[in-house]
Design a protein around this motif. Structure first.
Motif, PDB file in Angstrom:
ATOM      1  N   VAL A 203       0.877  -1.066  -0.194  1.00  0.00           N
ATOM      2  CA  VAL A 203       0.081  -0.050  -0.069  1.00  0.00           C
ATOM      3  C   VAL A 203       0.764   1.355   0.067  1.00  0.00           C
ATOM      4  O   VAL A 203       0.315   2.226   0.573  1.00  0.00           O
ATOM      5  CB  VAL A 203      -1.035   0.064   1.315  1.00  0.00           C
ATOM      6  CG1 VAL A 203      -2.157   0.807   0.748  1.00  0.00           C
ATOM      7  CG2 VAL A 203      -1.610  -1.294   1.568  1.00  0.00           C
ATOM      8  N   VAL A 204       2.030   1.155  -0.649  1.00  0.00           N
ATOM      9  CA  VAL A 204       2.781   2.479  -1.008  1.00  0.00           C
ATOM     10  C   VAL A 204       2.134   3.393  -1.764  1.00  0.00           C
ATOM     11  O   VAL A 204       2.111   4.733  -1.734  1.00  0.00           O
ATOM     12  CB  VAL A 204       4.283   2.151  -1.410  1.00  0.00           C
ATOM     13  CG1 VAL A 204       5.138   3.319  -1.739  1.00  0.00           C
ATOM     14  CG2 VAL A 204       5.044   1.173  -0.308  1.00  0.00           C
ATOM     15  N   GLU A 205       1.671   2.843  -2.891  1.00  0.00           N
ATOM     16  CA  GLU A 205       0.636   3.525  -3.918  1.00  0.00           C
ATOM     17  C   GLU A 205      -0.544   2.702  -4.294  1.00  0.00           C
ATOM     18  O   GLU A 205      -0.723   1.383  -4.131  1.00  0.00           O
ATOM     19  CB  GLU A 205       1.298   3.644  -5.311  1.00  0.00           C
ATOM     20  CG  GLU A 205       2.910   4.345  -5.100  1.00  0.00           C
ATOM     21  CD  GLU A 205       2.632   5.725  -4.700  1.00  0.00           C
ATOM     22  OE1 GLU A 205       1.518   6.333  -4.837  1.00  0.00           O
ATOM     23  OE2 GLU A 205       3.840   6.190  -4.182  1.00  0.00           O
ATOM     24  N   LYS A 206      -1.590   3.502  -4.223  1.00  0.00           N
ATOM     25  CA  LYS A 206      -2.788   2.840  -4.984  1.00  0.00           C
ATOM     26  C   LYS A 206      -3.220   3.292  -6.288  1.00  0.00           C
ATOM     27  O   LYS A 206      -3.536   4.426  -6.592  1.00  0.00           O
ATOM     28  CB  LYS A 206      -3.973   3.388  -3.963  1.00  0.00           C
ATOM     29  CG  LYS A 206      -5.178   2.637  -3.944  1.00  0.00           C
ATOM     30  CD  LYS A 206      -6.206   3.004  -2.876  1.00  0.00           C
ATOM     31  CE  LYS A 206      -7.669   2.000  -3.049  1.00  0.00           C
ATOM     32  NZ  LYS A 206      -8.604   2.512  -2.073  1.00  0.00           N
ATOM     33  N   PRO A 207      -3.084   2.344  -7.200  1.00  0.00           N
ATOM     34  CA  PRO A 207      -3.462   2.591  -8.587  1.00  0.00           C
ATOM     35  C   PRO A 207      -5.079   2.725  -8.807  1.00  0.00           C
ATOM     36  O   PRO A 207      -5.893   2.278  -7.808  1.00  0.00           O
ATOM     37  CB  PRO A 207      -3.083   1.348  -9.284  1.00  0.00           C
ATOM     38  CG  PRO A 207      -3.213   0.292  -8.220  1.00  0.00           C
ATOM     39  CD  PRO A 207      -2.890   0.975  -6.850  1.00  0.00           C
ATOM     40  N   PRO A 208      -5.564   3.292  -9.824  1.00  0.00           N
ATOM     41  CA  PRO A 208      -7.061   3.443 -10.207  1.00  0.00           C
ATOM     42  C   PRO A 208      -7.494   2.488 -10.735  1.00  0.00           C
ATOM     43  O   PRO A 208      -8.856   2.395 -10.821  1.00  0.00           O
ATOM     44  CB  PRO A 208      -6.935   4.644 -11.323  1.00  0.00           C
ATOM     45  CG  PRO A 208      -5.514   4.471 -11.735  1.00  0.00           C
ATOM     46  CD  PRO A 208      -4.626   4.049 -10.585  1.00  0.00           C
ATOM     47  N   TRP A 209      -6.790   1.258 -10.798  1.00  0.00           N
ATOM     48  CA  TRP A 209      -7.535  -0.111 -11.294  1.00  0.00           C
ATOM     49  C   TRP A 209      -7.343  -0.963 -10.114  1.00  0.00           C
ATOM     50  O   TRP A 209      -6.377  -0.973  -9.441  1.00  0.00           O
ATOM     51  CB  TRP A 209      -6.684  -0.563 -12.656  1.00  0.00           C
ATOM     52  CG  TRP A 209      -6.443   0.393 -13.618  1.00  0.00           C
ATOM     53  CD1 TRP A 209      -7.318   0.914 -14.568  1.00  0.00           C
ATOM     54  CD2 TRP A 209      -5.178   1.236 -13.612  1.00  0.00           C
ATOM     55  NE1 TRP A 209      -6.701   1.884 -15.330  1.00  0.00           N
ATOM     56  CE2 TRP A 209      -5.473   2.069 -14.697  1.00  0.00           C
ATOM     57  CE3 TRP A 209      -3.933   1.445 -13.080  1.00  0.00           C
ATOM     58  CZ2 TRP A 209      -4.562   2.970 -15.422  1.00  0.00           C
ATOM     59  CZ3 TRP A 209      -2.843   2.106 -13.499  1.00  0.00           C
ATOM     60  CH2 TRP A 209      -3.455   3.016 -14.660  1.00  0.00           C
ATOM     61  N   PRO A 210      -8.231  -1.890 -10.086  1.00  0.00           N
ATOM     62  CA  PRO A 210      -7.962  -3.046  -9.260  1.00  0.00           C
ATOM     63  C   PRO A 210      -6.948  -4.009  -9.418  1.00  0.00           C
ATOM     64  O   PRO A 210      -6.860  -4.654 -10.513  1.00  0.00           O
ATOM     65  CB  PRO A 210      -9.579  -3.719  -9.242  1.00  0.00           C
ATOM     66  CG  PRO A 210     -10.010  -3.394 -10.507  1.00  0.00           C
ATOM     67  CD  PRO A 210      -9.409  -2.143 -11.050  1.00  0.00           C
TER      68      PRO A 210
END
Length: 279
Positions: A94-101
Motif C-alpha cells: 500500500v505504498v501506492e494505490k492505482p486507479p485499477w483493481p
C-alpha cells in the motif's frame, strides 16, 4: 497451456528477432501466449528515476489487465519483469494505490525462469532436433534480471544459471566466466558514451578470452548494446544471441532462415555455418 504475455516495447522494435523467436518456440512447445489486451509501456527503464508514483502506476495498468484475464504473466524483458514485480510489491505494501483493481493474484514469471521449470525443460528436450554441438557460448544476464533480490525474489543473483541451462539444453557448450552479471553500461550510453564503450569492450574481451563463439542474453537492451557497440569499442565481431534464437535453431533441423537474424548488427550466419550448426 495458456499464460498471459507482456511483450514490452522493445519487442515491437529493436528486438523484433527476439519476439519472432519467442512466438515460434512457444508455439512448438504447445504453450499459448495470450498477449495482454491493450498493454502499455511499463516505464522501464527511466520512469523510476523521474517519477516514483508513475513507476508504480504504469506497470499496474498491465497487472490489472492480466488479473482480468485470470492468467499468470510471463515477461521476456528483464527490465519489464523488474518493473512489474516492483509495482506489484509496492501495491501490496500500500505504498501506492492505482486507479485499477490490482490484488496481486497473478504470478509474474521472468521468461528464462518459466522455461527452466522441470515440466518445461521436458518439453524442450522432446523438441531438440538439431543440437548446437560445437557452438561455444557464454551467458550474460546483465543487471536487471536478477537484482534487486527483494524485488525479483531470486537468491542466485551472483551466479544465475537459467540461461546456462537453456543454452545447454539446446546443445551448445556453455563456458564459465566471471562477468555474467557485470553491467554493460546501456543505461548511461547517452550521457557517458566513453564509459559505455569501455564496459562493452571489456565484456567482449572477456567472452573471447573464455573461448566463446557468441554471447547469449535475454535482455533486449543488453543485446542491442553489446551487438551495436563492438565496432566502437574496436573489437572483432562476436554474435550476440537471444536464448530463444538458440532454442529455435535447435528445434528447426534444416529449416533455418537468415531472416531470423535480420535485426542483428553482427551477422551470426557465417559463424553458424563454420560451426556446422546449419545442417
Amino acid at each position: 497451456m495458456k499464460i498471459s504475455y507482456y511483450p514490452g516495447c522493445s519487442l515491437e522494435g529493436m528486438a523484433v528477432d527476439y519476439a519472432r523467436s519467442i512466438q515460434d518456440v512457444f508455439r512448438q512447445m504447445d504453450c499459448e501466449l495470450m498477449e495482454i489486451e491493450d498493454w502499455s509501456c511499463c516505464g522501464a527503464s527511466a520512469t523510476h528515476s523521474l517519477d516514483e508514483v508513475m513507476s508504480v502506476l504504469l506497470p499496474a495498468r498491465n497487472l490489472a489487465a492480466a488479473e482480468r484475464m485470470g492468467l499468470d504473466i510471463v515477461a521476456p524483458c528483464p527490465n519489464c519483469f523488474n518493473r512489474l514485480r516492483h509495482s506489484q510489491e509496492m501495491i501490496g505494501k500500500v505504498v501506492e494505490k492505482p486507479p485499477w483493481p490490482v490484488n496481486g493474484s497473478v504470478k509474474i514469471h521472468e521468461m528464462t525462469r518459466f522455461l527452466t521449470q522441470e515440466f518445461m525443460l521436458e518439453k524442450i528436450r522432446g523438441l531438440i532436433r538439431n543440437p548446437l554441438e560445437g557452438l561455444k557460448v557464454v551467458c550474460y544476464y546483465g543487471c536487471q534480471m536478477v537484482r534487486p533480490p527483494w524485488i525479483t525474489g531470486f537468491t542466485d543473483y551472483e551466479n544465475p544459471q537459467t540461461l546456462d541451462i537453456l543454452a545447454r539444453e539446446a546443445g551448445a557448450e556453455v563456458l564459465d566466466w566471471s562477468y555474467k552479471t557485470t553491467c554493460c553500461g546501456a543505461s548511461i550510453g547517452i550521457g557517458r558514451r566513453d564509459i559505455l564503450v569501455s564496459l562493452v569492450g571489456r565484456l567482449i574481451d572477456k567472452a573471447q578470452q573464455a573461448g566463446a563463439d557468441a554471447i547469449v542474453v535475454s535482455c533486449p537492451l543488453c543485446q542491442s548494446n553489446l551487438d551495436m557497440m563492438q565496432k566502437a569499442a574496436g573489437r572483432s565481431p562476436m554474435p550476440v544471441f537471444y536464448f530463444t534464437e538458440l532454442l529455435r535453431l535447435a528445434f528447426e533441423a534444416g529449416s533455418w532462415s537468415k531472416e531470423w537474424f535480420r535485426a542483428h548488427v553482427v551477422d551470426p550466419v557465417d559463424m553458424l555455418r563454420k560451426k556446422e550448426v546449419f545442417r
